[in-house]
Design a protein around this motif. Structure first.
Motif, PDB file in Angstrom:
ATOM      1  N   MET A   1      58.328  34.158  47.884  1.00 42.81           N
ATOM      2  CA  MET A   1      58.918  35.014  48.951  1.00 42.81           C
ATOM      3  C   MET A   1      57.858  36.373  49.604  1.00 42.81           C
ATOM      4  N   SER A   2      57.723  36.372  50.826  1.00 41.80           N
ATOM      5  CA  SER A   2      57.007  37.238  51.104  1.00 41.80           C
ATOM      6  C   SER A   2      57.428  38.667  51.284  1.00 41.80           C
ATOM      7  N   ALA A   3      56.409  39.512  50.727  1.00 43.93           N
ATOM      8  CA  ALA A   3      57.023  41.062  50.949  1.00 43.93           C
ATOM      9  C   ALA A   3      57.229  41.440  52.207  1.00 43.93           C
ATOM     10  N   THR A   4      58.267  42.639  52.282  1.00 46.38           N
ATOM     11  CA  THR A   4      58.470  43.001  53.623  1.00 46.38           C
ATOM     12  C   THR A   4      57.421  43.927  54.199  1.00 46.38           C
ATOM     13  N   ALA A   5      57.045  43.935  55.533  1.00 44.83           N
ATOM     14  CA  ALA A   5      56.013  44.607  56.097  1.00 44.83           C
ATOM     15  C   ALA A   5      56.632  46.259  56.128  1.00 44.83           C
ATOM     16  N   PRO A   6      55.982  47.206  55.976  1.00 43.36           N
ATOM     17  CA  PRO A   6      56.279  48.454  56.284  1.00 43.36           C
ATOM     18  C   PRO A   6      56.604  48.712  57.710  1.00 43.36           C
ATOM     19  N   THR A   7      57.632  49.142  58.196  1.00 43.19           N
ATOM     20  CA  THR A   7      57.874  49.447  59.496  1.00 43.19           C
ATOM     21  C   THR A   7      57.496  50.725  60.094  1.00 43.19           C
ATOM     22  N   SER A   8      57.510  51.537  59.004  1.00 47.09           N
ATOM     23  CA  SER A   8      57.029  53.028  59.176  1.00 47.09           C
ATOM     24  C   SER A   8      56.337  53.390  57.924  1.00 47.09           C
ATOM     25  N   GLY A   9      55.587  54.454  57.871  1.00 48.45           N
ATOM     26  CA  GLY A   9      54.833  54.996  56.699  1.00 48.45           C
ATOM     27  C   GLY A   9      53.403  54.541  56.780  1.00 48.45           C
ATOM     28  N   PRO A  10      52.842  55.085  55.754  1.00 52.16           N
ATOM     29  CA  PRO A  10      51.311  54.604  55.789  1.00 52.16           C
ATOM     30  C   PRO A  10      50.891  53.185  55.377  1.00 52.16           C
ATOM     31  N   ALA A  54      47.339  42.327  53.347  1.00 51.44           N
ATOM     32  CA  ALA A  54      48.050  41.133  53.339  1.00 51.44           C
ATOM     33  C   ALA A  54      48.507  40.768  51.931  1.00 51.44           C
ATOM     34  N   PHE A  55      47.441  40.869  51.137  1.00 51.48           N
ATOM     35  CA  PHE A  55      47.622  40.909  49.695  1.00 51.48           C
ATOM     36  C   PHE A  55      49.049  41.363  49.093  1.00 51.48           C
ATOM     37  N   VAL A  56      49.023  42.743  49.414  1.00 44.92           N
ATOM     38  CA  VAL A  56      50.130  43.389  49.178  1.00 44.92           C
ATOM     39  C   VAL A  56      51.321  42.979  49.717  1.00 44.92           C
ATOM     40  N   LEU A  57      51.441  42.682  50.944  1.00 41.04           N
ATOM     41  CA  LEU A  57      52.411  42.034  51.421  1.00 41.04           C
ATOM     42  C   LEU A  57      52.680  40.554  51.364  1.00 41.04           C
ATOM     43  N   GLU A  58      52.033  39.899  50.683  1.00 46.32           N
ATOM     44  CA  GLU A  58      52.060  38.450  50.463  1.00 46.32           C
ATOM     45  C   GLU A  58      51.947  37.620  51.387  1.00 46.32           C
ATOM     46  N   ARG A  59      50.807  37.974  52.487  1.00 46.93           N
ATOM     47  CA  ARG A  59      50.641  37.188  53.904  1.00 46.93           C
ATOM     48  C   ARG A  59      49.806  36.044  53.487  1.00 46.93           C
ATOM     49  N   GLY A  60      50.043  35.008  52.902  1.00 50.35           N
ATOM     50  CA  GLY A  60      49.245  33.906  52.847  1.00 50.35           C
ATOM     51  C   GLY A  60      48.504  33.393  53.878  1.00 50.35           C
ATOM     52  N   SER A  75      45.107  26.579  49.888  1.00 52.49           N
ATOM     53  CA  SER A  75      46.503  27.208  49.747  1.00 52.49           C
ATOM     54  C   SER A  75      46.187  28.610  48.719  1.00 52.49           C
ATOM     55  N   ILE A  76      47.122  29.449  48.996  1.00 49.64           N
ATOM     56  CA  ILE A  76      46.933  30.758  47.982  1.00 49.64           C
ATOM     57  C   ILE A  76      48.415  30.939  47.703  1.00 49.64           C
ATOM     58  N   GLU A  77      48.304  31.190  46.084  1.00 51.47           N
ATOM     59  CA  GLU A  77      49.321  31.595  45.361  1.00 51.47           C
ATOM     60  C   GLU A  77      49.453  33.006  45.065  1.00 51.47           C
ATOM     61  N   PHE A  78      50.636  33.763  45.095  1.00 51.46           N
ATOM     62  CA  PHE A  78      50.753  35.071  44.558  1.00 51.46           C
ATOM     63  C   PHE A  78      51.236  34.967  43.254  1.00 51.46           C
ATOM     64  N   GLU A  79      50.648  35.820  42.362  1.00 54.80           N
ATOM     65  CA  GLU A  79      51.545  36.202  41.051  1.00 54.80           C
ATOM     66  C   GLU A  79      52.481  37.002  41.159  1.00 54.80           C
ATOM     67  N   PRO A  80      53.701  36.392  40.734  1.00 57.20           N
ATOM     68  CA  PRO A  80      54.974  36.936  40.595  1.00 57.20           C
ATOM     69  C   PRO A  80      54.971  38.502  40.040  1.00 57.20           C
ATOM     70  N   GLN A 108      45.794  47.040  40.538  1.00 60.31           N
ATOM     71  CA  GLN A 108      46.930  46.435  40.583  1.00 60.31           C
ATOM     72  C   GLN A 108      47.667  46.506  39.062  1.00 60.31           C
ATOM     73  N   ARG A 109      49.002  46.336  39.176  1.00 62.19           N
ATOM     74  CA  ARG A 109      49.657  46.203  37.788  1.00 62.19           C
ATOM     75  C   ARG A 109      50.583  44.874  37.640  1.00 62.19           C
ATOM     76  N   SER A 110      50.186  44.129  36.684  1.00 67.41           N
ATOM     77  CA  SER A 110      50.920  42.898  36.270  1.00 67.41           C
ATOM     78  C   SER A 110      52.499  42.983  36.146  1.00 67.41           C
ATOM     79  N   SER A 111      53.064  41.912  36.114  1.00 70.06           N
ATOM     80  CA  SER A 111      54.642  42.015  36.037  1.00 70.06           C
ATOM     81  C   SER A 111      55.009  42.501  34.158  1.00 70.06           C
TER      82      SER A 111
END
Length: 143
Positions: A1-10, A54-60, A75-80, A108-111
């Protein structure tokens, strides 16, 4: 599932303006990540920063589209559960009109809570279409 893009903020990439104030996502990497077709990154550093975002937001799809076709994975996979903690651009080198390198450290910090640092010198190429693409990179070892 893709992370949500920040609509405001840095912007997640951490870029700041001349007064050292964070630049908003929409004015920074957001324009490239959200509209690659019409707003490609203008230079190698901007592309590297937008790829980090794009990695932060998981935008493959963006990551794959900005990978040079000669090196692009299928393809690209993101670590949960990974949480990206920051980006530090160490250096940027324009080799010629169509080749550049950017050295960076991404944290980064893993789960499981383990913190890691990705230190890479990335190579970028600009193709005839005028777009910059990530070609490959060399991981740097602490030393």
């Amino acid at each position: 599932m893709s992370a949500t893009a920040p609509t405001s903020g840095p912007c997640p990439c951490g870029r700041t303006d001349r007064r050292d104030k964070p630049i908003a996502y929409a004015m920074c990497c957001g324009r490239h990540v959200e509209d690659f077709e019409h707003a490609p990154a203008p230079d190698a550093e901007s592309l590297m920063r937008s790829r980090y975002t794009a990695f932060v937001l998981e935008r493959g799809p963006y990551l794959l589209a900005t990978w040079h076709p000669s090196k692009r994975p299928a393809s690209i996979e993101f670590e949960p559960g990974v949480k990206w903690l920051g980006l530090d651009v160490r250096s940027r080198s324009v080799l010629d009109a169509d080749h550049a390198e950017v050295e960076f450290v991404a944290r980064q910090r893993s789960s499981t809570g383990a913190a890691t640092r990705l230190h890479e010198r990335s190579r970028f190429v600009r193709e005839a279409d005028g777009r910059w693409y990530y070609l490959d990179g060399d991981l740097q070892t602490p030393g």
